[in-house]
Scaffold this active site. Structure first.
Site, mmCIF file in Angstrom:
data_model
loop_
_atom_site.group_PDB
_atom_site.id
_atom_site.type_symbol
_atom_site.label_atom_id
_atom_site.label_comp_id
_atom_site.label_asym_id
_atom_site.label_seq_id
_atom_site.Cartn_x
_atom_site.Cartn_y
_atom_site.Cartn_z
ATOM 1 N N HIS A 1 -14.217 53.825 17.120
ATOM 2 C CA HIS A 1 -15.166 54.914 16.877
ATOM 3 C C HIS A 1 -16.002 54.672 15.626
ATOM 4 C CE1 HIS A 1 -16.916 58.809 17.479
ATOM 5 N NE2 HIS A 1 -16.602 59.186 16.263
ATOM 6 N N ASP B 1 -13.170 52.778 21.335
ATOM 7 C CA ASP B 1 -13.329 54.111 20.758
ATOM 8 C C ASP B 1 -12.278 55.058 21.338
ATOM 9 O OD1 ASP B 1 -14.190 56.549 19.782
ATOM 10 O OD2 ASP B 1 -16.303 56.185 20.231
ATOM 11 N N SER C 1 -21.908 59.570 16.671
ATOM 12 C CA SER C 1 -20.909 60.538 17.119
ATOM 13 C C SER C 1 -21.564 61.913 17.321
ATOM 14 C CB SER C 1 -19.752 60.590 16.108
ATOM 15 O OG SER C 1 -18.659 61.330 16.605
#
Length: 228
Positions: free
Chosen positions: A206, A176, A83
């Site tokens: 995610h 995601d 991320s």
């Protein structure tokens, strides 16, 4: 097998999370003989108030110190960023020269609103409100200034993608909600790396290291490190 004194890996966690979110990957690599560290970046482990006193530069500074230390002690250093950690990894790779770079659900384009709205509709139909509580918690716990600095980091790192010549692995979950899947396309297509690979995981959201495909993701990353 990669010997511990040959390669080290720096694993960087995401926004509003900590190193425990990437622990399964760190442990997987350690178990296979690779020296791996995963620091918690500045402010992220603290309270919302503490979060709001740190900046994008503070997050980079933490990772920077760890990376420089690894470069001084190992022949090769790889960075894996989950991320937001992928943005920090891009920055370090461009400025300090990582030998391998892997990004996992790293944002170029944030928040897939259609997926969020679709989930909300399904929740209402099924009268299952746990996902709604999750969205509320995320909004409530996300520090305002932290989000601003994430945006600043994003704008600073996007131009760096075209400078990436390091071997690159791009991983993206297709479910995601926080990062749109075309972010992976951007990273893959715009980078100048002659050795790159892109993998989509159909059922991964995610938090890919908590999902059903986590073992496959760890295995793919390890195999890529072995190949390059």
């Amino acid at each position: 097998m990669i010997k511990a004194n040959d390669m080290a890996v720096l694993v960087l966690h995401g926004f509003n999370s900590c190193s425990k979110d990437v622990k399964i990957l760190s442990d997987y690599l350690k178990d296979r003989g690779i020296y791996t560290i995963s620091p918690t970046l500045a402010g992220i482990k603290g309270t919302k108030k503490e979060w709001n006193t740190t900046t994008w530069r503070d997050w980079i500074s933490n990772a920077e110190k760890e990376f420089i230390h690894l470069k001084q002690n190992f022949k090769r250093v790889a960075i894996i960023g989950f991320s937001m950690g992928g943005l920090v990894a891009l920055y370090l790779t461009c400025n300090y020269g990582a030998d391998v770079l892997a990004t996992v659900n790293t944002p170029i384009y944030c928040a897939d609103i259609r997926k969020v709205l679709g989930n909300i509709k399904r929740c209402i139909r099924k009268r299952s409100y746990d996902p709604l509580k999750y969205y509320y918690r995320v909004i409530n716990e996300t520090p305002f200034w932290g989000a601003i600095h994430l945006s600043l980091g994003l704008s600073e790192c996007i131009p760096l993608v075209e400078k990436i010549k390091t071997p690159l692995l791009v991983i993206q979950g297709l479910k995601d909600e926080a990062v749109r899947w075309k972010s992976a396309d951007y990273l893959f297509c715009r980078s100048a790396s002659p050795w790159k690979k892109k993998i989509y995981y159909r059922n991964a959201n995610h938090f890919i290291f908590d999902g059903e495909e986590k073992e496959d993701v760890c295995q793919e990353i390890f195999h890529y490190l072995m190949q390059v």
